[in-house]
Design a protein around this motif. Structure first.
Motif, PDB file in Angstrom:
ATOM      1  N   PHE A   1     -43.461  37.119  -2.239  1.00 51.23           N
ATOM      2  CA  PHE A   1     -42.288  37.006  -1.376  1.00 51.23           C
ATOM      3  C   PHE A   1     -41.065  36.793  -2.248  1.00 51.23           C
ATOM      4  CE2 PHE A   1     -44.223  32.847  -1.658  1.00 51.23           C
ATOM      5  CZ  PHE A   1     -43.172  31.971  -1.836  1.00 51.23           C
ATOM      6  N   VAL A   2     -39.891  37.095  -1.674  1.00 55.65           N
ATOM      7  CA  VAL A   2     -38.645  37.028  -2.424  1.00 55.65           C
ATOM      8  C   VAL A   2     -37.641  36.187  -1.650  1.00 55.65           C
ATOM      9  CG1 VAL A   2     -36.726  38.344  -3.421  1.00 55.65           C
ATOM     10  CG2 VAL A   2     -39.038  39.316  -3.420  1.00 55.65           C
ATOM     11  N   ALA A   3     -37.110  35.168  -2.310  1.00 58.97           N
ATOM     12  CA  ALA A   3     -36.002  34.391  -1.757  1.00 58.97           C
ATOM     13  C   ALA A   3     -34.729  34.979  -2.346  1.00 58.97           C
ATOM     14  CB  ALA A   3     -36.142  32.924  -2.127  1.00 58.97           C
ATOM     15  N   ARG A   4     -33.835  35.435  -1.472  1.00 60.73           N
ATOM     16  CA  ARG A   4     -32.556  35.993  -1.932  1.00 60.73           C
ATOM     17  C   ARG A   4     -31.452  35.048  -1.511  1.00 60.73           C
ATOM     18  NH1 ARG A   4     -30.044  39.911  -4.238  1.00 60.73           N
ATOM     19  NH2 ARG A   4     -28.006  40.637  -3.572  1.00 60.73           N
ATOM     20  N   THR A   5     -30.702  34.556  -2.494  1.00 61.09           N
ATOM     21  CA  THR A   5     -29.598  33.648  -2.232  1.00 61.09           C
ATOM     22  C   THR A   5     -28.307  34.343  -2.634  1.00 61.09           C
ATOM     23  OG1 THR A   5     -31.005  31.742  -2.651  1.00 61.09           O
ATOM     24  CG2 THR A   5     -28.635  31.368  -2.715  1.00 61.09           C
ATOM     25  N   GLY A   6     -27.357  34.374  -1.715  1.00 67.37           N
ATOM     26  CA  GLY A   6     -26.079  34.997  -1.998  1.00 67.37           C
ATOM     27  C   GLY A   6     -25.420  35.486  -0.734  1.00 67.37           C
TER      28      GLY A   6
ATOM     29  N   GLU B   1     -45.949  31.365  -8.845  1.00 65.45           N
ATOM     30  CA  GLU B   1     -45.370  31.773 -10.119  1.00 65.45           C
ATOM     31  C   GLU B   1     -44.068  32.506  -9.805  1.00 65.45           C
ATOM     32  OE1 GLU B   1     -45.404  31.942 -14.236  1.00 65.45           O
ATOM     33  OE2 GLU B   1     -47.091  31.194 -13.060  1.00 65.45           O
ATOM     34  N   LYS B   2     -42.970  32.075 -10.442  1.00 64.68           N
ATOM     35  CA  LYS B   2     -41.672  32.727 -10.244  1.00 64.68           C
ATOM     36  C   LYS B   2     -41.584  33.901 -11.216  1.00 64.68           C
ATOM     37  CE  LYS B   2     -39.195  28.763  -8.528  1.00 64.68           C
ATOM     38  NZ  LYS B   2     -38.546  29.443  -7.427  1.00 64.68           N
ATOM     39  N   LEU B   3     -41.302  35.084 -10.680  1.00 61.70           N
ATOM     40  CA  LEU B   3     -41.405  36.319 -11.451  1.00 61.70           C
ATOM     41  C   LEU B   3     -40.075  36.989 -11.760  1.00 61.70           C
ATOM     42  CD1 LEU B   3     -44.317  37.841  -9.339  1.00 61.70           C
ATOM     43  CD2 LEU B   3     -44.503  36.577 -11.499  1.00 61.70           C
ATOM     44  N   GLY B   4     -38.966  36.347 -11.444  1.00 66.32           N
ATOM     45  CA  GLY B   4     -37.660  36.983 -11.574  1.00 66.32           C
ATOM     46  C   GLY B   4     -37.191  37.148 -13.007  1.00 66.32           C
ATOM     47  N   SER B   5     -36.210  38.010 -13.177  1.00 62.76           N
ATOM     48  CA  SER B   5     -35.621  38.189 -14.502  1.00 62.76           C
ATOM     49  C   SER B   5     -34.631  37.070 -14.807  1.00 62.76           C
ATOM     50  CB  SER B   5     -34.926  39.545 -14.600  1.00 62.76           C
ATOM     51  OG  SER B   5     -33.927  39.639 -13.597  1.00 62.76           O
ATOM     52  N   LEU B   6     -34.105  36.422 -13.768  1.00 62.45           N
ATOM     53  CA  LEU B   6     -33.152  35.336 -13.948  1.00 62.45           C
ATOM     54  C   LEU B   6     -33.795  33.961 -13.739  1.00 62.45           C
ATOM     55  CD1 LEU B   6     -30.164  34.682 -14.502  1.00 62.45           C
ATOM     56  CD2 LEU B   6     -29.801  34.735 -12.034  1.00 62.45           C
TER      57      LEU B   6
ATOM     58  N   PRO C   1     -23.583  41.863  -1.438  1.00 56.97           N
ATOM     59  CA  PRO C   1     -24.203  42.410  -2.643  1.00 56.97           C
ATOM     60  C   PRO C   1     -24.295  41.398  -3.793  1.00 56.97           C
ATOM     61  CG  PRO C   1     -21.954  43.183  -2.474  1.00 56.97           C
ATOM     62  CD  PRO C   1     -22.237  42.399  -1.212  1.00 56.97           C
ATOM     63  N   LEU C   2     -23.593  40.269  -3.661  1.00 58.08           N
ATOM     64  CA  LEU C   2     -23.630  39.249  -4.713  1.00 58.08           C
ATOM     65  C   LEU C   2     -24.722  38.242  -4.392  1.00 58.08           C
ATOM     66  CD1 LEU C   2     -19.811  38.605  -5.122  1.00 58.08           C
ATOM     67  CD2 LEU C   2     -21.282  40.094  -6.489  1.00 58.08           C
ATOM     68  N   GLY C   3     -25.758  38.260  -5.183  1.00 57.86           N
ATOM     69  CA  GLY C   3     -26.851  37.335  -4.918  1.00 57.86           C
ATOM     70  C   GLY C   3     -27.873  37.342  -6.031  1.00 57.86           C
ATOM     71  N   VAL C   4     -28.815  36.456  -5.888  1.00 59.36           N
ATOM     72  CA  VAL C   4     -29.894  36.303  -6.867  1.00 59.36           C
ATOM     73  C   VAL C   4     -31.216  36.407  -6.130  1.00 59.36           C
ATOM     74  CG1 VAL C   4     -30.991  34.714  -8.490  1.00 59.36           C
ATOM     75  CG2 VAL C   4     -28.507  34.833  -8.359  1.00 59.36           C
ATOM     76  N   ASP C   5     -32.106  37.248  -6.638  1.00 59.87           N
ATOM     77  CA  ASP C   5     -33.456  37.347  -6.088  1.00 59.87           C
ATOM     78  C   ASP C   5     -34.379  36.439  -6.878  1.00 59.87           C
ATOM     79  OD1 ASP C   5     -32.778  39.200  -4.168  1.00 59.87           O
ATOM     80  OD2 ASP C   5     -33.335  40.926  -5.381  1.00 59.87           O
TER      81      ASP C   5
ATOM     82  N   ASP D   1     -34.596  29.746   6.354  1.00 61.85           N
ATOM     83  CA  ASP D   1     -33.799  29.202   7.456  1.00 61.85           C
ATOM     84  C   ASP D   1     -33.162  27.864   7.101  1.00 61.85           C
ATOM     85  OD1 ASP D   1     -34.650  31.384   8.927  1.00 61.85           O
ATOM     86  OD2 ASP D   1     -36.206  30.259  10.004  1.00 61.85           O
ATOM     87  N   THR D   2     -33.651  27.198   6.072  1.00 63.08           N
ATOM     88  CA  THR D   2     -33.176  25.852   5.750  1.00 63.08           C
ATOM     89  C   THR D   2     -32.280  25.786   4.512  1.00 63.08           C
ATOM     90  OG1 THR D   2     -35.156  25.365   4.465  1.00 63.08           O
ATOM     91  CG2 THR D   2     -35.229  24.805   6.790  1.00 63.08           C
ATOM     92  N   VAL D   3     -32.217  26.863   3.739  1.00 62.76           N
ATOM     93  CA  VAL D   3     -31.387  26.888   2.536  1.00 62.76           C
ATOM     94  C   VAL D   3     -30.162  27.761   2.822  1.00 62.76           C
ATOM     95  CG1 VAL D   3     -31.270  27.467   0.085  1.00 62.76           C
ATOM     96  CG2 VAL D   3     -33.418  26.643   1.062  1.00 62.76           C
ATOM     97  N   PRO D   4     -28.957  27.217   2.669  1.00 60.58           N
ATOM     98  CA  PRO D   4     -27.758  28.007   2.949  1.00 60.58           C
ATOM     99  C   PRO D   4     -27.713  29.308   2.142  1.00 60.58           C
ATOM    100  CG  PRO D   4     -27.191  25.707   2.557  1.00 60.58           C
ATOM    101  CD  PRO D   4     -28.643  25.866   2.210  1.00 60.58           C
ATOM    102  N   PHE D   5     -27.266  30.366   2.792  1.00 57.23           N
ATOM    103  CA  PHE D   5     -27.066  31.685   2.175  1.00 57.23           C
ATOM    104  C   PHE D   5     -28.346  32.269   1.582  1.00 57.23           C
ATOM    105  CE2 PHE D   5     -23.131  29.182   1.549  1.00 57.23           C
ATOM    106  CZ  PHE D   5     -22.339  29.835   2.486  1.00 57.23           C
TER     107      PHE D   5
END
Length: 144
Positions: free
Chosen positions: A50-55, A84-89, A58-62, A29-33
């Protein structure tokens, strides 16, 4: 690796500050997009994902994260959550430390962040942006 540290003092008791800063949905709720979805059944504990999705659309980063240490504050003892951040990016670690004080609590957020496609020369800029964005998140979460 970009590393940044944010500290806030609040009049909130440690248990309430902890509840607010570990309410993962409110982070979105506090981070834009950005939206945050918790993939594990409550309550939060070691193993919660949990997953934070920014974008936009369909354009975004998990940014998937797993709670690897969960020690809520109790009876004058500090609380510590490690992620621990588990993303590929996006890779790295984060810790949230909530310490009781005589006037409320002291919250310390430390993040080590690596974004796969960015050169290491961008780490100072990434750390600066992280301090600004997550500083605002922390201030908002702790605000009445």
């Amino acid at each position: 690796m970009a590393v940044f540290r944010i500290e806030r003092f609040t009049h909130l008791p440690a248990a309430e500050a902890w509840r607010r800063v570990t309410d993962w949905g409110r982070h979105g709720d506090t981070v834009p997009f950005t939206s945050v979805s918790v993939r594990s059944a409550p309550p939060t504990r070691c193993g919660t994902v949990f997953v934070a999705r920014t974008g936009m659309g369909p354009l975004g980063v998990d940014d998937p994260m797993e709670v690897v240490r969960w020690v809520p504050p109790a009876a004058g003892r500090a609380g510590l959550c490690e992620l621990e951040k588990l993303g590929s990016l996006v890779r790295g670690r984060a810790s949230i430390d909530v310490r009781p004080t005589g006037a409320g609590s002291h919250v310390i957020w430390v993040e080590e962040l690596r974004v796969r496609l960015l050169p290491r020369a961008a780490d100072p800029l990434l750390a600066s942006a992280g301090r600004r964005v997550f500083g605002r998140v922390l201030t908002t979460l702790l605000d009445d």
